[in-house]
Design a protein around this motif. Structure first.
Motif, mmCIF file in Angstrom:
data_model
loop_
_atom_site.group_PDB
_atom_site.id
_atom_site.type_symbol
_atom_site.label_atom_id
_atom_site.label_comp_id
_atom_site.label_asym_id
_atom_site.label_seq_id
_atom_site.Cartn_x
_atom_site.Cartn_y
_atom_site.Cartn_z
ATOM 1 N N VAL A 396 51.871 41.921 43.597
ATOM 2 C CA VAL A 396 51.567 41.760 42.163
ATOM 3 C C VAL A 396 51.621 43.109 41.456
ATOM 4 O O VAL A 396 52.219 43.237 40.380
ATOM 5 N N ILE A 421 53.187 36.899 37.395
ATOM 6 C CA ILE A 421 52.100 36.039 36.912
ATOM 7 C C ILE A 421 51.768 34.956 37.945
ATOM 8 O O ILE A 421 50.599 34.673 38.223
ATOM 9 N N LEU A 424 49.954 36.580 40.823
ATOM 10 C CA LEU A 424 48.639 37.036 40.371
ATOM 11 C C LEU A 424 47.658 35.860 40.374
ATOM 12 O O LEU A 424 46.525 35.983 40.880
ATOM 13 N N PHE A 425 48.087 34.726 39.827
ATOM 14 C CA PHE A 425 47.221 33.545 39.804
ATOM 15 C C PHE A 425 46.896 33.084 41.227
ATOM 16 O O PHE A 425 45.750 32.742 41.539
ATOM 17 N N CYS A 427 46.771 34.925 43.910
ATOM 18 C CA CYS A 427 45.847 35.890 44.512
ATOM 19 C C CYS A 427 44.419 35.684 44.024
ATOM 20 O O CYS A 427 43.459 35.792 44.806
ATOM 21 N N VAL A 428 44.274 35.373 42.729
ATOM 22 C CA VAL A 428 42.937 35.143 42.165
ATOM 23 C C VAL A 428 42.325 33.881 42.756
ATOM 24 O O VAL A 428 41.151 33.858 43.151
ATOM 25 N N SER A 450 39.756 30.935 37.834
ATOM 26 C CA SER A 450 40.963 31.685 38.186
ATOM 27 C C SER A 450 41.907 31.821 36.998
ATOM 28 O O SER A 450 42.505 32.885 36.784
ATOM 29 N N VAL A 451 42.048 30.745 36.232
ATOM 30 C CA VAL A 451 42.893 30.808 35.033
ATOM 31 C C VAL A 451 42.339 31.827 34.050
ATOM 32 O O VAL A 451 43.085 32.653 33.496
ATOM 33 N N THR A 454 42.856 35.374 35.379
ATOM 34 C CA THR A 454 44.275 35.757 35.290
ATOM 35 C C THR A 454 44.653 36.117 33.861
ATOM 36 O O THR A 454 45.331 37.123 33.614
ATOM 37 N N ILE A 457 43.219 39.537 32.870
ATOM 38 C CA ILE A 457 43.991 40.645 33.450
ATOM 39 C C ILE A 457 45.293 40.845 32.683
ATOM 40 O O ILE A 457 45.677 41.974 32.359
ATOM 41 N N LEU A 458 45.967 39.734 32.361
ATOM 42 C CA LEU A 458 47.235 39.827 31.635
ATOM 43 C C LEU A 458 47.035 40.346 30.213
ATOM 44 O O LEU A 458 47.891 41.077 29.683
#
Length: 506
Positions: A396, A421, A424-425, A427-428, A450-451, A454, A457-458
């Motif tokens: 990521v 992306i 990343l999702f 991994c979260v 998680s959403v 994510t 972070i974005l």
């Protein structure tokens, strides 16, 4: 069989067309002097041929990942094919190419330095931590897995402990040698063994009358006998065969030995596609020879090395099967070696310990191997679990670095942002749900949290990137890349003559 052959064909088509687009989007400069020439030091920065660089890259990134991962991924059924093909073409190969080429444009810098430059200096410390953790786990896993494989084909008097020590001795010797001596001389032979054994396994599988499962509407479901959900587990189980952050730690090693940017698509993108082909063959072999319950029992009884042994012998017989096992053994040994070599250079860069004398090299190397030796006593499955998460977090980071690079240059950054992306999702979700994290399980609350995490972070990533771009001027190094020593003469004109660099002291 149709899915296996079709998947391999798609991987090749992806290399030809999508790989060419990724190269065009990056915009190579065949006349640009590379770090191998500009910073030549006779140790890490050494010009080597395109063929040697490619085989080193393949062996560096392969390890047991494209074999062990697909063996465990085969538990999910033919749906594993999808992740290998799509992940390779649009994720892993793009990831490897971008990181390798960005490193080549920045004096062969490793991921922590690149993250510091493109994501901000505070990020450097986090990335260093993940890179060091990942490489230590990789090096350790790639000691235990070949040791188990070697044990399966050697006499009983050669114990697992002795084999482990012998592998460490080989690693130490190879780590302190110049790259063209440690890797350049040995890896072509390793590569030949790997290619021959892979072709033999694939050929025997295809022409041996085996019932190779296909992907269709009836088989597009989860066949895992333990009921483990496909998401996010499959995307961490099959990593090196589709998308792997470990590759981001290896590409800079080859960017320090490449002599022309034109080689990048074959060396970085192409070798990831080759790894995908290996993953397809071992996934198909595992599903064809064993049902899910038997495969699961074999893995649980030890490590996937037991499956490697059985697949090789069943398809090729005792003699050729043993040769195939040797072909698998060279993968983790070569990747373990390159992992420790990268770990040494990353740690040395971080601690500002110049690697110009044998004493300084050993000062960094010996403690790393001592820690790794202690980790070999831990349970393999636990090590693999932590490796998987650290591995994909690193992927990521590498994709976000690549996205920022393309964004700042006004190029199509969607090609790296989308896989970034997605992973990343994953991994979260993984860290919130798994026992190594918050143990929340795969509940609706886990997905909601998680959403939100994510998106947060974005949002920070996008805001900092926008601010960074607004503050750039046309002469900024972030837009023009770092110009290696010797790229320009004193009068400002391009020259192909690198400035003289002192040879390293013995």
């Amino acid at each position: 069989m149709i899915t296996l052959l079709g998947g391999i064909a798609l991987l090749i088509v992806g290399y030809i067309f999508y790989g060419r687009y990724i190269e065009k989007n990056f915009t190579i400069d065949p006349e640009r002097i590379t770090p191998a020439e500009a910073l030549k030091d006779g140790y890490d920065f050494v010009p080597m041929s395109k063929s040697k660089n490619a085989i080193i890259q393949l062996l560096n990134i392969a390890g047991t990942g494209p074999i062990f991962g697909p063996i465990m991924g085969a538990l999910y059924g033919p749906v594993a094919y999808l992740w290998i093909v799509i992940g390779c073409i649009f994720g892993g190969a793009v990831h490897d190419y971008m990181l390798g080429m960005i490193s080549l444009r920045n004096d062969g810098a490793h991921l922590p330095e690149l993250a510091s430059k493109y994501l901000g200096k505070p990020v450097k410390h986090v990335v260093n931590l993940f890179s060091i953790l990942l490489l230590m786990l990789v090096g350790t896993v790639f000691v235990t897995s070949p040791a188990n494989l070697i044990k399966s084909i050697t006499p009983d008097w050669l114990t697992l402990g002795v084999i482990t020590i012998l592998i460490f001795v080989y690693y130490i010797i190879s780590t302190i040698l110049p790259i063209d001596k440690a890797l350049g001389k040995v890896y072509p032979w390793f590569g030949a063994i790997l290619i021959i054994s892979t072709i033999a396994i694939g050929g025997s599988l295809i022409f041996g009358g085996h019932n190779i499962p296909n992907l269709n509407l009836a088989t597009m479901k989860n066949f895992n006998p333990k009921g483990t959900p496909i998401f996010p587990a499959l995307f961490f189980t099959i990593s090196c065969g589709a998308l792997s952050g470990f590759h981001a730690t290896q590409a800079p090693m080859v960017s320090r030995t490449s002599t022309n940017e034109k080689e990048g698509r074959f060396t970085f993108y192409g070798m990831m596609i080759a790894e995908g082909v290996i993953a397809m063959i071992w996934t198909a072999a595992s599903m064809s020879l064993f049902d899910g319950k038997t495969l699961s029992q074999m893995i649980d009884a030890g490590t996937p090395s037991a499956v490697v042994n059985q697949v090789s012998v069943l398809l090729l017989g005792n003699v050729l099967g043993t040769i195939a096992i040797i072909g698998v053994i060279v993968l983790p040994i070569s990747s373990g070696l390159s992992a420790f070599r990268s770990l040494r250079t990353i740690l040395a860069d971080y601690l500002n310990i110049k690697q110009d004398t044998l004493k300084k090299i050993l000062m960094v190397t010996i403690p790393l191997y001592a820690i790794s030796f202690l980790l070999t006593k831990a349970d393999f499955n636990i090590l693999w679990r932590y490796f998987n998460w650290a591995n994909q977090v690193t992927a990521v980071i590498a994709l976000l670095v690549s996205t920022r690079y393309l964004y700042l240059k006004g190029k199509n950054y969607i090609v790296t942002l989308v896989p970034g992306i997605f992973m990343l999702f994953a991994c979260v979700v993984y860290i919130f749900s798994e026992p190594i994290g918050f143990r929340m399980g795969l509940t609706p609350l886990t997905y909601i949290v998680s959403v939100l995490a994510t998106l947060a972070i974005l949002a920070v990533y996008w805001k900092t990137g926008k601010k960074q771009k607004e503050n750039l001027d046309p002469t900024d190094e972030l837009l023009n890349d770092h110009l290696p020593i010797g790229t320009f003469a004193s009068n400002g004109e391009r020259t192909n003559q690198p400035l003289p660099v002192a040879e390293p002291k013995s």
